[in-house]
Scaffold this motif. Structure first.
Motif, PDB file in Angstrom:
ATOM      1  N   GLY A  98       3.517 -10.005  -5.186  1.00 56.72           N
ATOM      2  CA  GLY A  98       3.870 -11.404  -5.393  1.00 56.72           C
ATOM      3  C   GLY A  98       3.841 -11.791  -6.859  1.00 56.72           C
ATOM      4  N   ALA A  99       2.821 -11.324  -7.583  1.00 58.53           N
ATOM      5  CA  ALA A  99       2.713 -11.632  -9.006  1.00 58.53           C
ATOM      6  C   ALA A  99       3.862 -11.009  -9.794  1.00 58.53           C
ATOM      7  CB  ALA A  99       1.371 -11.144  -9.537  1.00 58.53           C
ATOM      8  N   LEU A 100       4.203  -9.761  -9.461  1.00 56.81           N
ATOM      9  CA  LEU A 100       5.306  -9.083 -10.148  1.00 56.81           C
ATOM     10  C   LEU A 100       6.635  -9.772  -9.871  1.00 56.81           C
ATOM     11  CD1 LEU A 100       4.634  -5.249  -9.725  1.00 56.81           C
ATOM     12  CD2 LEU A 100       4.965  -6.470 -11.876  1.00 56.81           C
ATOM     13  N   ALA A 101       6.874 -10.103  -8.612  1.00 57.31           N
ATOM     14  CA  ALA A 101       8.145 -10.741  -8.247  1.00 57.31           C
ATOM     15  C   ALA A 101       8.299 -12.084  -8.941  1.00 57.31           C
ATOM     16  CB  ALA A 101       8.225 -10.908  -6.733  1.00 57.31           C
ATOM     17  N   ALA A 102       7.191 -12.809  -9.122  1.00 56.76           N
ATOM     18  CA  ALA A 102       7.253 -14.112  -9.783  1.00 56.76           C
ATOM     19  C   ALA A 102       7.735 -13.985 -11.220  1.00 56.76           C
ATOM     20  CB  ALA A 102       5.887 -14.790  -9.737  1.00 56.76           C
ATOM     21  N   THR A 103       7.424 -12.861 -11.883  1.00 58.22           N
ATOM     22  CA  THR A 103       7.855 -12.678 -13.272  1.00 58.22           C
ATOM     23  C   THR A 103       9.367 -12.507 -13.388  1.00 58.22           C
ATOM     24  OG1 THR A 103       7.597 -10.263 -13.274  1.00 58.22           O
ATOM     25  CG2 THR A 103       5.645 -11.577 -13.822  1.00 58.22           C
ATOM     26  N   LEU A 104      10.031 -12.204 -12.275  1.00 61.30           N
ATOM     27  CA  LEU A 104      11.484 -12.025 -12.297  1.00 61.30           C
ATOM     28  C   LEU A 104      12.238 -13.345 -12.197  1.00 61.30           C
ATOM     29  CD1 LEU A 104      11.800  -8.990  -9.843  1.00 61.30           C
ATOM     30  CD2 LEU A 104      11.822  -8.920 -12.342  1.00 61.30           C
ATOM     31  N   ILE A 105      11.550 -14.410 -11.761  1.00 59.64           N
ATOM     32  CA  ILE A 105      12.209 -15.690 -11.491  1.00 59.64           C
ATOM     33  C   ILE A 105      12.177 -16.573 -12.736  1.00 59.64           C
ATOM     34  CG2 ILE A 105      12.291 -17.698  -9.976  1.00 59.64           C
ATOM     35  CD1 ILE A 105      12.684 -15.033  -8.531  1.00 59.64           C
ATOM     36  N   GLU A 106      13.337 -17.040 -13.136  1.00 65.15           N
ATOM     37  CA  GLU A 106      13.442 -17.925 -14.298  1.00 65.15           C
ATOM     38  C   GLU A 106      13.280 -19.378 -13.873  1.00 65.15           C
ATOM     39  OE1 GLU A 106      13.081 -18.545 -17.604  1.00 65.15           O
ATOM     40  OE2 GLU A 106      14.452 -16.860 -17.941  1.00 65.15           O
ATOM     41  N   ASN A 107      12.693 -20.197 -14.730  1.00 62.12           N
ATOM     42  CA  ASN A 107      12.616 -21.638 -14.474  1.00 62.12           C
ATOM     43  C   ASN A 107      14.012 -22.193 -14.209  1.00 62.12           C
ATOM     44  OD1 ASN A 107       9.855 -21.705 -14.875  1.00 62.12           O
ATOM     45  ND2 ASN A 107      10.001 -22.320 -17.022  1.00 62.12           N
ATOM     46  N   ASP A 128       3.187 -21.625 -12.248  1.00 65.67           N
ATOM     47  CA  ASP A 128       3.520 -21.940 -13.636  1.00 65.67           C
ATOM     48  C   ASP A 128       5.013 -22.140 -13.850  1.00 65.67           C
ATOM     49  OD1 ASP A 128       0.867 -21.849 -14.440  1.00 65.67           O
ATOM     50  OD2 ASP A 128       0.936 -19.692 -14.859  1.00 65.67           O
ATOM     51  N   HIS A 129       5.809 -21.981 -12.814  1.00 64.42           N
ATOM     52  CA  HIS A 129       7.249 -22.195 -12.927  1.00 64.42           C
ATOM     53  C   HIS A 129       7.564 -23.687 -12.829  1.00 64.42           C
ATOM     54  CE1 HIS A 129       7.324 -17.892 -12.353  1.00 64.42           C
ATOM     55  NE2 HIS A 129       8.643 -17.860 -12.436  1.00 64.42           N
ATOM     56  N   ARG A 130       8.770 -24.034 -13.254  1.00 64.26           N
ATOM     57  CA  ARG A 130       9.198 -25.428 -13.210  1.00 64.26           C
ATOM     58  C   ARG A 130      10.660 -25.520 -12.775  1.00 64.26           C
ATOM     59  NH1 ARG A 130       4.606 -25.599 -13.379  1.00 64.26           N
ATOM     60  NH2 ARG A 130       3.188 -26.746 -14.761  1.00 64.26           N
ATOM     61  N   GLU A 131      10.970 -26.638 -12.127  1.00 68.70           N
ATOM     62  CA  GLU A 131      12.346 -26.995 -11.772  1.00 68.70           C
ATOM     63  C   GLU A 131      13.022 -25.988 -10.845  1.00 68.70           C
ATOM     64  OE1 GLU A 131      14.123 -29.956 -12.760  1.00 68.70           O
ATOM     65  OE2 GLU A 131      12.011 -30.459 -13.087  1.00 68.70           O
ATOM     66  N   LEU A 132      12.250 -25.370  -9.967  1.00 71.20           N
ATOM     67  CA  LEU A 132      12.835 -24.445  -8.995  1.00 71.20           C
ATOM     68  C   LEU A 132      13.415 -25.223  -7.817  1.00 71.20           C
ATOM     69  CD1 LEU A 132      10.060 -21.689  -8.780  1.00 71.20           C
ATOM     70  CD2 LEU A 132      12.184 -21.604 -10.114  1.00 71.20           C
ATOM     71  N   THR A 133      14.526 -24.737  -7.293  1.00 68.19           N
ATOM     72  CA  THR A 133      15.044 -25.198  -6.010  1.00 68.19           C
ATOM     73  C   THR A 133      14.831 -24.057  -5.019  1.00 68.19           C
ATOM     74  OG1 THR A 133      16.712 -26.628  -7.011  1.00 68.19           O
ATOM     75  CG2 THR A 133      17.074 -25.957  -4.724  1.00 68.19           C
ATOM     76  N   PRO A 281      13.465  -7.827 -16.418  1.00 66.56           N
ATOM     77  CA  PRO A 281      14.601  -8.761 -16.472  1.00 66.56           C
ATOM     78  C   PRO A 281      14.254 -10.077 -15.808  1.00 66.56           C
ATOM     79  CG  PRO A 281      14.940  -7.144 -14.744  1.00 66.56           C
ATOM     80  CD  PRO A 281      13.688  -6.725 -15.482  1.00 66.56           C
ATOM     81  N   ARG A 282      14.774 -11.165 -16.323  1.00 72.28           N
ATOM     82  CA  ARG A 282      14.590 -12.471 -15.689  1.00 72.28           C
ATOM     83  C   ARG A 282      15.872 -12.846 -14.952  1.00 72.28           C
ATOM     84  NH1 ARG A 282       9.258 -14.611 -16.895  1.00 72.28           N
ATOM     85  NH2 ARG A 282      10.102 -16.681 -16.508  1.00 72.28           N
ATOM     86  N   ILE A 283      15.718 -13.367 -13.752  1.00 73.21           N
ATOM     87  CA  ILE A 283      16.870 -13.694 -12.924  1.00 73.21           C
ATOM     88  C   ILE A 283      17.119 -15.191 -13.005  1.00 73.21           C
ATOM     89  CG2 ILE A 283      17.800 -13.659 -10.586  1.00 73.21           C
ATOM     90  CD1 ILE A 283      15.927 -11.308 -10.038  1.00 73.21           C
ATOM     91  N   HIS A 284      18.319 -15.572 -13.367  1.00 70.43           N
ATOM     92  CA  HIS A 284      18.648 -16.997 -13.439  1.00 70.43           C
ATOM     93  C   HIS A 284      20.162 -17.177 -13.253  1.00 70.43           C
ATOM     94  CE1 HIS A 284      19.029 -15.479 -17.564  1.00 70.43           C
ATOM     95  NE2 HIS A 284      19.991 -16.354 -17.697  1.00 70.43           N
TER      96      HIS A 284
END
Length: 284
Positions: A98-107, A128-133, A281-284
């Protein structure tokens, strides 16, 4: 008298003899999960014969047919444990994933998340993320995710599976009295699966859930699969997707050699604990 020697390709297969039927069912019950190739060697009949035998046994409720083999009904019921029980299994591995997967998600990303205990771990690490849908069928996520992380949070409708604390239905929302269905797309689908194998791809134990997970994948620009190492080299009842449909597999330990080679060939990047967070990589 029915022959048990390998049959020629295309020959009509007589009804499964009672003796072999009992032996096959007993053997699957003993080992819990087995491939067609292993059964073919053990019973000295062709793979085609074994496939037809398993189809009959599945129709009789004595085994559960899977891609490339079969599992016992007892083993399948064990997979369908209540969510509260599964929350106590592989907890350390799930938190790492879960912690690793969270690092892939961009605000600011639009994210679809399926039901499961590993995706709950992901939700806890999005604080710690922001503005996620976020759109999900996981009924526990609204209680687990920080309200600071989400701009919008949507729950897909459908029948409620109480054991899994999830809805099962279409990945869709309808607008207004005309019931106009909205066309949904997301930056990333994060999907927790029950099994990963070179031949069977990503699979799960429930047909309706598999269909829903597959639809999430089809609507995503990028796909992140979550699976701990106990899921490797297994195939469950319903295929979610082939290996090549994923961009990333986030897990807690390196896959076995054959599976690792299949993932690499399919273009799936494996993310493991210890990987430099800054290099991911960051996914956005």
């Amino acid at each position: 008298m029915t022959s048990t020697t390998p049959d020629a390709a295309g020959d009509d297969q007589p009804r499964l003899p009672a003796g072999r039927k009992a032996q096959l069912a007993a053997y699957v019950a003993e080992v819990e999960q087995v491939t067609v190739a292993a059964l073919s060697a053990k019973f000295n009949v062709s793979a085609d014969t074994i496939r037809r035998d398993l189809d009959q046994l599945d129709a009789d409720g004595l085994v559960v047919r899977t891609h490339g083999g079969a599992v016992s009904p007892t083993a399948m019921r064990a997979v369908e444990q209540k969510l509260d029980i599964r929350l106590q299994l592989q907890t350390s591995a799930k938190e790492k994933i879960g912690a690793l997967a969270a690092t892939l998600i961009e605000n600011g990303s639009v994210v679809m998340i399926n039901a499961g205990t590993t995706t709950l771990a992901l939700a806890r690490h999005l604080g710690d993320h922001r503005e996620l849908t976020i759109a999900t069928n996981n009924l526990r996520i609204p209680a687990e995710i920080s309200d600071r992380a989400c701009r919008d949070l949507y729950l897909f409708g459908g029948a409620v599976r109480l054991r899994g604390q999830a809805t099962v239905g279409p990945v869709s929302f309808q607008l207004g009295a005309g019931n106009t269905e909205l066309d949904l797309r997301c930056d990333v689908a994060v999907v927790s699966v029950g099994a990963v194998s070179a031949d069977g791809g990503f699979s799960t134990s429930n047909l309706a859930e598999a269909a829903m997970m597959g639809e999430m994948i089809s609507r995503a620009t990028r796909v992140v699969i979550l699976a701990d190492s106990t899921k490797f080299d297994r195939t469950l009842f319903a295929q979610v997707a082939e290996l090549g449909r994923a961009d990333f597999l986030v897990t807690d330990a390196a896959p076995p050699v054959e599976l690792a080679a299949a993932l690499e060939k399919a273009g799936v990047r494996v993310i493991l604990p210890g990987d430099e967070v800054g290099s991911l990589p960051r996914i956005h």
